[in-house]
Design a protein around this motif. Structure first.
Motif, PDB file in Angstrom:
ATOM      1  N   ILE A 144       0.925  -1.222   0.039  1.00 27.15           N
ATOM      2  CA  ILE A 144       0.267   0.086   0.173  1.00 27.15           C
ATOM      3  C   ILE A 144       0.856   1.402  -0.002  1.00 27.15           C
ATOM      4  CG2 ILE A 144      -1.836   1.313   1.467  1.00 27.15           C
ATOM      5  CD1 ILE A 144      -2.627  -1.352   2.310  1.00 27.15           C
ATOM      6  N   ALA A 145       2.090   1.173   0.755  1.00 21.77           N
ATOM      7  CA  ALA A 145       2.845   2.237   0.878  1.00 21.77           C
ATOM      8  C   ALA A 145       3.418   2.601  -0.522  1.00 21.77           C
ATOM      9  CB  ALA A 145       4.039   2.150   1.767  1.00 21.77           C
ATOM     10  N   THR A 146       3.760   1.854  -1.519  1.00 24.14           N
ATOM     11  CA  THR A 146       4.472   1.947  -2.678  1.00 24.14           C
ATOM     12  C   THR A 146       3.253   2.708  -3.578  1.00 24.14           C
ATOM     13  OG1 THR A 146       3.505  -0.127  -3.428  1.00 24.14           O
ATOM     14  CG2 THR A 146       5.744  -0.202  -2.553  1.00 24.14           C
ATOM     15  N   TYR A 147       1.856   2.629  -3.550  1.00 25.07           N
ATOM     16  CA  TYR A 147       1.131   3.462  -4.166  1.00 25.07           C
ATOM     17  C   TYR A 147       1.266   4.833  -3.949  1.00 25.07           C
ATOM     18  CZ  TYR A 147      -1.540  -0.664  -5.934  1.00 25.07           C
ATOM     19  OH  TYR A 147      -1.780  -1.631  -6.823  1.00 25.07           O
ATOM     20  N   GLY A 148       1.326   5.102  -2.593  1.00 35.10           N
ATOM     21  CA  GLY A 148       1.483   6.467  -2.139  1.00 35.10           C
ATOM     22  C   GLY A 148       2.690   7.049  -2.620  1.00 35.10           C
ATOM     23  N   ILE A 149       3.919   6.203  -2.348  1.00 31.08           N
ATOM     24  CA  ILE A 149       5.200   6.552  -2.799  1.00 31.08           C
ATOM     25  C   ILE A 149       5.304   6.829  -4.381  1.00 31.08           C
ATOM     26  CG2 ILE A 149       7.539   5.820  -2.911  1.00 31.08           C
ATOM     27  CD1 ILE A 149       7.030   4.508  -0.245  1.00 31.08           C
ATOM     28  N   GLY A 150       4.484   6.017  -5.154  1.00 36.74           N
ATOM     29  CA  GLY A 150       4.770   6.112  -6.504  1.00 36.74           C
ATOM     30  C   GLY A 150       4.333   7.332  -7.012  1.00 36.74           C
ATOM     31  N   ASN A 151       2.810   7.348  -6.590  1.00 37.02           N
ATOM     32  CA  ASN A 151       2.290   8.546  -6.995  1.00 37.02           C
ATOM     33  C   ASN A 151       2.731   9.782  -6.560  1.00 37.02           C
ATOM     34  OD1 ASN A 151       0.051   7.000  -8.254  1.00 37.02           O
ATOM     35  ND2 ASN A 151      -1.054   6.950  -6.407  1.00 37.02           N
ATOM     36  N   THR A 152       3.494   9.790  -5.626  1.00 41.94           N
ATOM     37  CA  THR A 152       4.029  11.304  -5.058  1.00 41.94           C
ATOM     38  C   THR A 152       5.344  11.413  -5.957  1.00 41.94           C
ATOM     39  OG1 THR A 152       2.970  11.118  -2.682  1.00 41.94           O
ATOM     40  CG2 THR A 152       4.784  12.372  -3.130  1.00 41.94           C
ATOM     41  N   LEU A 153       5.865  10.371  -6.115  1.00 44.36           N
ATOM     42  CA  LEU A 153       7.321  10.547  -6.764  1.00 44.36           C
ATOM     43  C   LEU A 153       7.089  10.812  -8.357  1.00 44.36           C
ATOM     44  CD1 LEU A 153       9.629   7.828  -5.448  1.00 44.36           C
ATOM     45  CD2 LEU A 153       9.965  10.105  -5.022  1.00 44.36           C
ATOM     46  N   GLY A 154       5.996   9.931  -8.726  1.00 51.55           N
ATOM     47  CA  GLY A 154       5.643  10.246 -10.351  1.00 51.55           C
ATOM     48  C   GLY A 154       5.477  11.687 -10.432  1.00 51.55           C
ATOM     49  N   ALA A 155       4.734  12.435  -9.753  1.00 52.43           N
ATOM     50  CA  ALA A 155       4.161  13.786 -10.092  1.00 52.43           C
ATOM     51  C   ALA A 155       5.461  14.653  -9.947  1.00 52.43           C
ATOM     52  CB  ALA A 155       2.998  14.324  -9.308  1.00 52.43           C
ATOM     53  N   SER A 156       6.017  14.263  -8.762  1.00 53.14           N
ATOM     54  CA  SER A 156       7.145  15.288  -8.336  1.00 53.14           C
ATOM     55  C   SER A 156       8.489  14.993  -9.324  1.00 53.14           C
ATOM     56  CB  SER A 156       7.864  14.963  -7.026  1.00 53.14           C
ATOM     57  OG  SER A 156       6.897  14.750  -5.992  1.00 53.14           O
ATOM     58  N   THR A 157       8.575  13.862  -9.951  1.00 58.17           N
ATOM     59  CA  THR A 157       9.767  13.836 -10.995  1.00 58.17           C
ATOM     60  C   THR A 157       9.385  14.546 -12.252  1.00 58.17           C
ATOM     61  OG1 THR A 157      10.355  11.342  -9.921  1.00 58.17           O
ATOM     62  CG2 THR A 157      10.803  11.930 -12.344  1.00 58.17           C
TER      63      THR A 157
END
Length: 397
Positions: A144-157
């Motif tokens: 579940i944490a990877t969804y939040g991390i992934g979405n945050t990192l995706g937009a930030s990147t």
């Protein structure tokens, strides 16, 4: 391919692979919209090409059968990652130089692989964490944490690379991240196919739907996931309108939305430390009721600080609910159809969330509280229906 690595090493590889893949899947739409907009082609085309990435997720369950049929499910997921990376890279690198129709086809190809980058990777967790319930549910907390991390990192990147160079390079960076995910997936432990060398035993897509409809636990997993996703999708839109109701700056909406995201991450950390216990079927019902109470509290919130706290709490409860649905899919799905059931629920969740956002946008013009009230009613209905179903099942038994 290392199949003898310690469980913590395999889990670390899994978290890295899932975060990278979900970062690409979450950030690609932002990169495409920025690319088209800065190219001067207008919002309509940007929305259309963005939809080419997201709409094919609905076909994910039909693609998922490849995981259940394969002798090595890792190869299916890794191949999807590579195909996604190539299609996205060619689409962004050639934009403006080839017909828009070809760009749309390339993005649709990437979008078709998207479900295997999100829900498909989750099917590897039992091979890493084993069948012991507490260990598996703790691993699902990491998932579940990877969804939040992934979405945050995706937009930030995308934001950072676009500001530094261009949206095209942002898209290429996401494609590279997906290639890294493919390599990490192949380093995860191997698990023998459930069909035992008999692919004919693996049900087709329509038979899998029949299994989900007939099994009360899977049926409840599906409709409760959809109704909760539909209802919670209203929160970001409601946050904007609540700033007017509470007489606070518009920028405060971002704080409330961020609090919801932080709540999701907080919930996933809590699940890593103390996994959920008990029947996933009952847990989903209780947590859906908790989510409905959270929306009611937000509707009644008297000031901004209370609203921020309630958004955080709603995010935390939503993470717990998501964990319960993952546990339900893992524990209730027939082994030979687990991949398909994972992706059916994931696809319907994405569709419901999109529909919830659209409906909230229509209702918000009448009253900022209407989307939350509607969501509260839907989730309460789901809770009552689930409770009634379980009661009838006990009587029948």
């Amino acid at each position: 391919m290392n199949t003898s690595a310690p469980p913590w090493t395999s889990l670390a590889r899994y978290v890295a692979a899932a975060a990278l893949a979900r970062m690409a899947d979450g950030g690609a739409v932002v990169a495409i919209v920025l690319l088209v907009t800065l190219h001067g082609d207008g919002g309509s085309l940007a929305g259309l090409l963005g939809a080419c990435l997201t709409a094919p997720h609905m076909l994910g369950p039909f693609v998922a059968r490849r995981i259940d049929l394969a002798d090595d499910g890792r190869k299916v997921i890794a191949t999807a990652c590579v195909l996604y990376a190539l299609a996205l890279a060619v689409a962004v690198a050639s934009y403006g130089q080839i017909p828009v129709v070809l760009t749309a086809l390339l993005l649709a190809t990437a979008g078709l692989c998207g479900p295997l980058l999100t829900g498909g990777i989750s099917t590897r967790l039992p091979a890493i964490a084993g069948c012991e319930q507490r260990t598996l549910r703790r691993a699902q907390g990491w998932d579940i944490a990877t969804y939040g991390i992934g979405n945050t990192l995706g937009a930030s990147t995308v934001a950072a690379v676009s500001a530094w160079t261009s949206p095209a390079y942002a898209g290429l960076s996401l494609a590279f991240a997906t290639l890294l995910a493919a390599g990490l997936v192949m380093l995860l432990p191997y698990s023998a196919p459930e069909h035992g060398g008999n692919p004919q035993a693996v049900p087709g897509a329509w038979r899998t739907i029949g299994v989900m409809v007939q099994d009360g636990r899977l049926r409840r997993t599906l409709y409760m996931t959809c109704l909760v996703a539909f209802s919670m999708a209203a929160l970001p839109i409601t946050a904007v309108q609540m700033t007017r109701m509470l007489g606070i700056p518009l920028a405060s909406a971002a704080v409330m939305t961020a609090a919801y995201g932080i709540g999701n991450l907080t919930g996933s950390v809590g699940l890593m430390l103390r996994p959920l216990r008990g029947s996933p079927d009952k847990l989903m019902t209780m947590l859906a009721l908790g989510a409905a109470c959270g929306l009611f509290a937000i509707v009644m919130s008297p000031d901004w600080m209370v609203a921020v706290g309630l958004f955080w709490l709603s995010g935390t409860v939503n993470a717990f609910f998501f964990a319960a649905t993952l546990a339900a899919r893992t524990e209730y799905a027939p082994p030979m159809a687990r991949g398909q059931i994972f992706l059916w629920v994931a696809a319907m969740k994405i569709t419901s969330s999109s529909a919830g956002t659209a409906v909230a946008g229509m209702l918000i013009g009448q009253d900022a509280r209407l989307p939350l009230i509607a969501g509260m009613v839907l989730m309460t209905t789901a809770v009552l229906l689930s409770t009634l179903e379980r009661g009838l099942s006990r009587q029948a038994a």
